[in-house]
Every structure is written in structure tokens, then in C-alpha cells.
Design a protein around this motif. Sequence first.
Motif, PDB file in Angstrom:
ATOM      1  N   GLU A 393       5.346   5.191  -8.644  1.00  0.00           N
ATOM      2  CA  GLU A 393       5.850   4.846  -7.313  1.00  0.00           C
ATOM      3  C   GLU A 393       6.237   6.066  -6.494  1.00  0.00           C
ATOM      4  OE1 GLU A 393       8.367   1.533  -6.741  1.00  0.00           O
ATOM      5  OE2 GLU A 393       7.865   0.616  -8.660  1.00  0.00           O
ATOM      6  N   THR A 413      -4.536   0.497  -1.876  1.00  0.00           N
ATOM      7  CA  THR A 413      -3.640  -0.329  -2.704  1.00  0.00           C
ATOM      8  C   THR A 413      -3.702   0.054  -4.176  1.00  0.00           C
ATOM      9  OG1 THR A 413      -5.337  -2.020  -3.087  1.00  0.00           O
ATOM     10  CG2 THR A 413      -3.943  -2.272  -1.141  1.00  0.00           C
ATOM     11  N   ASN A 416      -4.052  -3.062  -6.467  1.00  0.00           N
ATOM     12  CA  ASN A 416      -2.954  -4.034  -6.527  1.00  0.00           C
ATOM     13  C   ASN A 416      -3.103  -4.998  -5.345  1.00  0.00           C
ATOM     14  OD1 ASN A 416      -0.572  -5.484  -6.617  1.00  0.00           O
ATOM     15  ND2 ASN A 416       0.728  -3.700  -6.991  1.00  0.00           N
ATOM     16  N   LEU A 419      -0.527  -5.918  -2.525  1.00  0.00           N
ATOM     17  CA  LEU A 419      -0.201  -5.002  -1.433  1.00  0.00           C
ATOM     18  C   LEU A 419      -1.173  -5.094  -0.258  1.00  0.00           C
ATOM     19  CD1 LEU A 419       0.661  -1.833  -3.563  1.00  0.00           C
ATOM     20  CD2 LEU A 419       2.230  -3.556  -2.680  1.00  0.00           C
ATOM     21  N   HIS A 470       2.628   1.452  -0.893  1.00  0.00           N
ATOM     22  CA  HIS A 470       3.369   1.282  -2.149  1.00  0.00           C
ATOM     23  C   HIS A 470       4.875   1.459  -1.931  1.00  0.00           C
ATOM     24  CE1 HIS A 470      -0.609   1.702  -4.063  1.00  0.00           C
ATOM     25  NE2 HIS A 470      -0.053   1.121  -5.102  1.00  0.00           N
ATOM     26  N   SER A 472       6.678   4.007  -1.276  1.00  0.00           N
ATOM     27  CA  SER A 472       7.242   5.107  -2.056  1.00  0.00           C
ATOM     28  C   SER A 472       8.515   5.624  -1.387  1.00  0.00           C
ATOM     29  CB  SER A 472       6.224   6.241  -2.181  1.00  0.00           C
ATOM     30  OG  SER A 472       5.056   5.784  -2.824  1.00  0.00           O
TER      31      SER A 472
END
Length: 517
Positions: A393, A413, A416, A419, A470, A472
Motif C-alpha cells: 500500500e 488497479t 484488483n 478499485l 490504491h 496510498s
Amino acid sequence: MNWKELFKLELFRFCLAISLQMIAAGGEVGVAYTLTLQFNAVKNRDLKLFLWWTVIQLICYALVFLFYNIASILWQKALQKYFHLVRQEITDHYFTDSHQHKVGSVQNRLTNDIKILHKDYFNSFIWVAGMIASICSVTMTLLTFQWALLIACLLLAVVQIFLPKLLDKPLQRATKKVSSANREYLTTLGDWLIGLSELRRFEANEKLFKTVAKFSGRLGAANVQKQKVDQELDYLNQLAYSLGDALIFLLTGYLVANNLVVFGLVASIGNFSAALFSSLQGIANYTGKMRATKKLREEILASREKITTTRTVNAKAPAGFTIHDLAIDFENGEGVVFPDIQVKAGEKILLTGDSGAGKSTLFKLLLGEKQASCGEIQYFDQNGTRIYPNLSEIGYLPQEPTFFPTTIAKNITMFNQKLDDGINAAIKRVEFASDVTKMPAGIETSINLDQLNVSGGQRQKIVLARSLVHQSKLILIDEAATMKILQNILTGSATVVFIAHNFNEEMRHLFDREIHL
């Protein structure tokens, strides 16, 4: 890697393939036995009996070839399933061991090394099984004719089995050398061909050709050396086989002349001795090749070892970090010692320093891509509480971003699907939306790694969008981002550490503080 693993994984195919191989080998001896009966019928001038044994012989031939083919198909199917599992385990090991691996070494392990074991170990194993069956069949057949023939064959067998062991160690060294040379060759190709455009631009083709030829020559020399040892092994086996065959034929002639065995054995003894000694020769040869793969099988077993990761379900996204007494040593004897650093959640840090000071290395340590020689890194959440980090992450924009041959959306993504809804907002924030509208399939456009269909700036935007989608809380940027994109990123709440060599006062004012290595 060994036959026991294959047996456990593919019990039915393993047993059926080995059984058919052994039945077929025994059937070849049966064909030779019918030749004895045919010649006995000829001596007795019995045409009907001769034709009867001829029909039986043809049927035996057909069954032998059928069983050999079915055994081969079953064996190869079992092996491919087994190798598929082995490749998965090797890939999983490389994925979880937290080490950097040369692409050529990984390619060599997944392709050439397994190919060597396929040929020299597993294919040898099934042939040895058939040859053992052939030896047993010949032994029982000769015993029914005359025990003296069996004793003579056993004595010659002892010589033939132990003679080739003289070349065991040279063959092991030669096999290992081929694997090492192939690994070096693949690594060299990867290192040099990645910069093919630069070599072409500076017309440095001669250096490329010489380098590739050098390592290709080493691979060729290793293969020649292995072939030489193989031929030496074959020569010893052939010599023992020829002498044994001549002695057995002389003994048979003596026994027939003295009416101690049937006349038809004169015609078939050559087939019996050929089956016996070729099987003995084959066993010595194939078992020698199998033993030569021992070191390689041990290496592959180590490459398949399952690694238990230290990640836990309680891992959280880091927003800050501290490093204390951190240092890393490199293989060339050099190393980097870092000062103690604390980066709090939400801070915008400009990381500067001379080339080689360790800026990019620090990022790789924070991401877990490299392991420190000493010291520690502690990670904290947005509240300043120490956490166990989920390193995936951490947003990271390297100098050379990594992409995969799939759509832009999936590269953002990172596969994923949860997302997907955040892609549009992320690409707008990094000013990539206008670029996407000009592409043939929008965010579903596939990235072509061979003929890269996205520019350098677009690649940076994709990786930055990857960090944003994501969510982050800590973003590491390694000398790659335009001023406008950087301003957009710095207005967010995420902690940002930015490496820059060339920067001005305007850029410096965008950050809370500067850390100089």
C-alpha cells in the motif's frame, strides 16, 4: 525433484505407464523367443507350424509398439502436470523470498533446467524400468534353455554395470556446467538486449555481437564437453556390449554342437543377447545421466521451497516511518550508512543528495525490495501509532516504471477489481484523462511492451494513478513527475517523499522540508 514425487502426484498414470513399458519390453523378448520356435519348425520341415509362429510373432510386434506408444503418451502427460506444479512452486518461491533475481536466472530455472531433468532424469527412469523388465525376461528365457548361458550373461553383466561408473563425476560436472553456461547466456541477453536501441543509436553493434558471441561460445563449449563425456560413456558401454555378445554367441554354438540346446537358439541368441546387453548398456547409461542430475535436482528443490511470509491480517497502510542505524552492504564491497530519519504522516519531503548517496536504495529498503545489513525501519499510521506495514500500500513511482501486457485500467488497479470505480478520479487528478480519450479503447487499451504505445510522461501518470487509486498514504517518487502533476499530488493528504537531483527554489518551496543524504 524425483520419481517419488511424480508417483504421489500421478499414481494411476505413473503405474500404468511403467507397467505398459515393462510389458512391451518383455514382449520384445517374446518376439525373439518365437524366432527360436520358427527355426525349429524350419529344421523339422513343418511349414504349417512355421506360419503359425510367424502370425503370433506379428501380433506380438503390433502389441509391443502399441504398448510403447501408450506408455509414452501417459508418461508425458503425467510429467507435464508435474512440471506445471513445479514451475508454480518455483514462481511462488521467487515471488515471496524478497530477493532480487536476474531475469535470465529465473528463465533458465523455469525452462532449461526443467528440460534437462525431463530428458536426463524422468525419461531415463521409464526406459530403465523397461530395460529391467527386458533383462528379467531374457534371464528367465535363457534359464529354460541352459543354465550355463545365464551364468555367462550374469558375469558379463557385472562388468558392464560397474565399468561406466568411472565417468559419474565428470558427467555431473558437465551437466552442471551446461546449466550455468545457459544461465549466463540468458542473463547476458537480458542485460544487453534491453538497451538495444541505445546500442543501435551509437552504432555499437560490434560490442553487442562480441559479447553475445562470447557467452554463446561458452554455452556451446559446455554442451560439447557434455557430449564428449556422453560419448565416452557410450564407448565404454558399447565395448562391453560387443565383447559380451561375441562370447555368448560362441558359447551357444558350442552348446548346439553338443546337442545341449535346441537348434533354433542359434537364430535367436543374437536377439536375446542384444536385448540383454543393450538393456544393461542402457541402464548403465541412463542411470549415469540420472545421477548426473543430482546437484541440479537439489538446486531446483531449494528453489521450490515454500516460504512462509511474515505478513499478517493486521497489516496496515503506513503513513510515516523512522529509520535508525540503517545500513546496507553490497556484493562489490561498498555500502551505504543512512542517518536517522523521521518522516511524519502528511509531511512533504524533498530528498536530495549526490549520485550514489543511497536515495533510491532507501526507497527499495522502505518497500522491502532490499534487505538492510543492520538497523531497523519502523512504520506508523496517520495517528503516529506504530504498525505492522502492508508494504503493497506504499505508492511508488520509480525512474523506470514497471508495466504488464494488459489494459491501462488493470495496470492502474494492479488487477484488483474492487478499485475500478476509482480509476476515473485518479486519472483526472494526474492529468491523464485527456490522453485516455485519444486512445483507441480508452482505459481498456492494452499496453504493448515490445512497441510501447504510451509515452514516458503517460507512463509516469499511470503509476501515479496507481498510487492514488490504491489510496496510498505514503508515496515515494524517484525523480519522475512534472511540476504540474507534482503540485497536484502535494495538495493531497498523503505523505510524499520526492527524490530530485535538479530542482529550483520554486520546487523547494512546495515541500515542508528537505533531507539531504
